[in-house]
Design a protein around this motif. Structure first.
Motif, PDB file in Angstrom:
ATOM      1  N   MET A 145       0.914  -1.310  -0.124  1.00  0.00           N
ATOM      2  CA  MET A 145      -0.053   0.067   0.014  1.00  0.00           C
ATOM      3  C   MET A 145       0.768   1.284  -0.042  1.00  0.00           C
ATOM      4  O   MET A 145       2.034   1.211   0.543  1.00  0.00           O
ATOM      5  CB  MET A 145      -1.025   0.282   1.470  1.00  0.00           C
ATOM      6  N   TYR A 193       0.280   5.402   1.216  1.00  0.00           N
ATOM      7  CA  TYR A 193      -0.651   6.142   2.014  1.00  0.00           C
ATOM      8  C   TYR A 193       0.160   7.471   1.737  1.00  0.00           C
ATOM      9  O   TYR A 193       1.269   7.771   1.590  1.00  0.00           O
ATOM     10  CB  TYR A 193      -0.557   5.938   3.527  1.00  0.00           C
ATOM     11  N   PRO A 240      -2.242   9.988   7.758  1.00  0.00           N
ATOM     12  CA  PRO A 240      -2.101   9.183   6.464  1.00  0.00           C
ATOM     13  C   PRO A 240      -3.420   8.829   5.822  1.00  0.00           C
ATOM     14  O   PRO A 240      -4.506   8.373   6.762  1.00  0.00           O
ATOM     15  CB  PRO A 240      -1.485   7.808   6.821  1.00  0.00           C
ATOM     16  N   LEU A 281      -5.223   6.283   2.462  1.00  0.00           N
ATOM     17  CA  LEU A 281      -4.684   5.299   1.725  1.00  0.00           C
ATOM     18  C   LEU A 281      -4.907   5.970  -0.004  1.00  0.00           C
ATOM     19  O   LEU A 281      -5.931   6.382  -0.217  1.00  0.00           O
ATOM     20  CB  LEU A 281      -5.409   4.132   1.626  1.00  0.00           C
ATOM     21  N   TYR A 328      -3.159   0.501  -3.561  1.00  0.00           N
ATOM     22  CA  TYR A 328      -3.313  -0.970  -2.970  1.00  0.00           C
ATOM     23  C   TYR A 328      -3.102  -1.852  -4.098  1.00  0.00           C
ATOM     24  O   TYR A 328      -3.761  -1.921  -4.987  1.00  0.00           O
ATOM     25  CB  TYR A 328      -4.602  -0.863  -2.555  1.00  0.00           C
ATOM     26  N   LEU A 354       4.041   7.349   2.323  1.00  0.00           N
ATOM     27  CA  LEU A 354       4.377   6.168   3.098  1.00  0.00           C
ATOM     28  C   LEU A 354       4.152   4.865   2.358  1.00  0.00           C
ATOM     29  O   LEU A 354       2.921   4.829   1.891  1.00  0.00           O
ATOM     30  CB  LEU A 354       3.728   6.202   4.298  1.00  0.00           C
ATOM     31  N   ASN A 396      -4.266 -10.354   4.005  1.00  0.00           N
ATOM     32  CA  ASN A 396      -5.379  -9.314   4.408  1.00  0.00           C
ATOM     33  C   ASN A 396      -6.413  -9.053   5.363  1.00  0.00           C
ATOM     34  O   ASN A 396      -6.790  -8.280   5.609  1.00  0.00           O
ATOM     35  CB  ASN A 396      -6.011  -8.959   2.941  1.00  0.00           C
ATOM     36  N   THR A 397      -6.538 -10.584   6.117  1.00  0.00           N
ATOM     37  CA  THR A 397      -7.085 -10.524   7.490  1.00  0.00           C
ATOM     38  C   THR A 397      -6.749  -9.592   8.470  1.00  0.00           C
ATOM     39  O   THR A 397      -7.411  -9.094   9.407  1.00  0.00           O
ATOM     40  CB  THR A 397      -7.558 -11.935   7.952  1.00  0.00           C
ATOM     41  N   ASN A 398      -5.396  -9.357   8.319  1.00  0.00           N
ATOM     42  CA  ASN A 398      -4.643  -8.433   9.413  1.00  0.00           C
ATOM     43  C   ASN A 398      -3.983  -7.332   8.745  1.00  0.00           C
ATOM     44  O   ASN A 398      -2.945  -6.890   9.021  1.00  0.00           O
ATOM     45  CB  ASN A 398      -3.603  -9.178  10.282  1.00  0.00           C
ATOM     46  N   ALA A 399      -4.602  -7.009   7.351  1.00  0.00           N
ATOM     47  CA  ALA A 399      -4.023  -6.089   6.529  1.00  0.00           C
ATOM     48  C   ALA A 399      -3.703  -4.581   7.433  1.00  0.00           C
ATOM     49  O   ALA A 399      -2.787  -3.803   6.876  1.00  0.00           O
ATOM     50  CB  ALA A 399      -4.814  -5.761   5.238  1.00  0.00           C
ATOM     51  N   GLY A 400      -4.625  -4.225   8.187  1.00  0.00           N
ATOM     52  CA  GLY A 400      -4.161  -2.980   9.065  1.00  0.00           C
ATOM     53  C   GLY A 400      -2.911  -3.114   9.817  1.00  0.00           C
ATOM     54  O   GLY A 400      -2.444  -2.241  10.082  1.00  0.00           O
ATOM     55  N   LYS A 401      -2.529  -4.353  10.213  1.00  0.00           N
ATOM     56  CA  LYS A 401      -1.329  -4.631  10.923  1.00  0.00           C
ATOM     57  C   LYS A 401      -0.305  -4.496  10.092  1.00  0.00           C
ATOM     58  O   LYS A 401       0.446  -5.431   9.864  1.00  0.00           O
ATOM     59  CB  LYS A 401      -1.545  -5.875  11.485  1.00  0.00           C
ATOM     60  N   SER A 402       0.009  -3.298   9.483  1.00  0.00           N
ATOM     61  CA  SER A 402       0.969  -3.282   8.302  1.00  0.00           C
ATOM     62  C   SER A 402       2.094  -2.627   8.962  1.00  0.00           C
ATOM     63  O   SER A 402       2.302  -2.096   9.863  1.00  0.00           O
ATOM     64  CB  SER A 402       0.336  -2.323   7.403  1.00  0.00           C
ATOM     65  N   PHE A 420       5.104   0.024   8.428  1.00  0.00           N
ATOM     66  CA  PHE A 420       5.256   1.203   7.364  1.00  0.00           C
ATOM     67  C   PHE A 420       6.715   1.385   7.306  1.00  0.00           C
ATOM     68  O   PHE A 420       7.486   1.297   7.991  1.00  0.00           O
ATOM     69  CB  PHE A 420       4.614   2.339   7.970  1.00  0.00           C
TER      70      PHE A 420
END
Lengths: 113, 114
Positions: free
Chosen positions: A34, A36, A44, A46, A49, A88, A95-101, A103
């Motif tokens: 991704m 941002y 930030p 998005l 993607y 960024l 993608n099930t934890n895609a927010g736990k990226s 950076f």
């Protein structure tokens, strides 16, 4: 060494220039990539993607992923002063934890009129 | 206009004081993240909640930081006691937890500890 390394910048270009922003990474489990954009004193948001390798285009923006080289890029064509921001890169393994990226540290871009 | 709301936007405090930051995630989002951003370290993940349950707080200094979600509309990050090295911008972000995994960030809480 960080898992995600981003070209530090800052970068200053004239309006209309093509901009290339780059990140490298070491974790081969990363599947989602991704970009941002963060304006000054804002959170930030998005921008682009992509999943796995390949290119994705959205207007003046193109995101490229080369998993074999563990290298991703964001290209901005016909850059505008409104593109001035910090960019960024972010990556995650699923993608099930895609927010736990994870950076990158960000590259600050200034487009001069 | 759905957005993540953070308070306070700015906080200046003295070393040793307690600081509480609050976040209202976007209605319907089931994942909530706390990030800290500094010039030196960039964006660091502090804590991660899914359906209000803490899943990962490994990035958070346990002795002084705590994060909770007392209900689906409120997430809190508390620092006690605060130290000058805690000075940073703290972002809350929420997401739907699936699909693109896009995160929606708040505007941040800028903390200065003197």
């Amino acid at each position: 060494q960080k898992e995600v390394e981003q070209d530090p910048g800052p970068l200053s270009v004239p309006e209309g220039a093509i901009v290339s922003l780059n990140c490298t990474y070491s974790n081969s489990a990363f599947q989602y990539f991704m970009w941002y954009r963060q304006y000054s004193r804002k959170g930030p948001e998005l921008l682009m993607y992509t999943y796995s390798s390949g290119n994705k285009e959205d207007g003046r923006f193109t995101a490229q992923v080369d998993k074999s080289s563990k290298y991703i890029s964001l290209f901005i064509r016909d850059s505008q002063p409104s593109d001035s921001a910090t960019y960024l890169c972010a990556m995650s393994p699923t993608n099930t934890n895609a927010g736990k990226s994870t950076f990158g540290d960000g590259t600050t871009l200034t487009v001069k009129p | 206009d759905a957005r993540v709301t953070q308070t306070p936007r700015h906080k200046v405090t003295e070393m040793g004081q307690e600081v509480t930051m609050r976040c209202q995630p976007i209605l319907g989002h089931n994942t909530v993240f706390w990030y800290r951003q500094t010039m030196m370290q960039g964006l660091e993940l502090l804590a991660y909640f899914r359906n209000r349950a803490p899943l990962d707080d490994s990035g958070m200094p346990k002795d002084r930081f705590s994060a909770e979600m007392p209900d689906a509309t409120l997430a809190t990050l508390k620092i006690q006691p605060s130290e000058p090295r805690d000075s940073a911008v703290y972002f809350c972000a929420s997401g739907s937890g699936f699909g693109t995994g896009e995160l929606f960030f708040g505007e941040g809480s800028r903390l200065t500890v003197l």
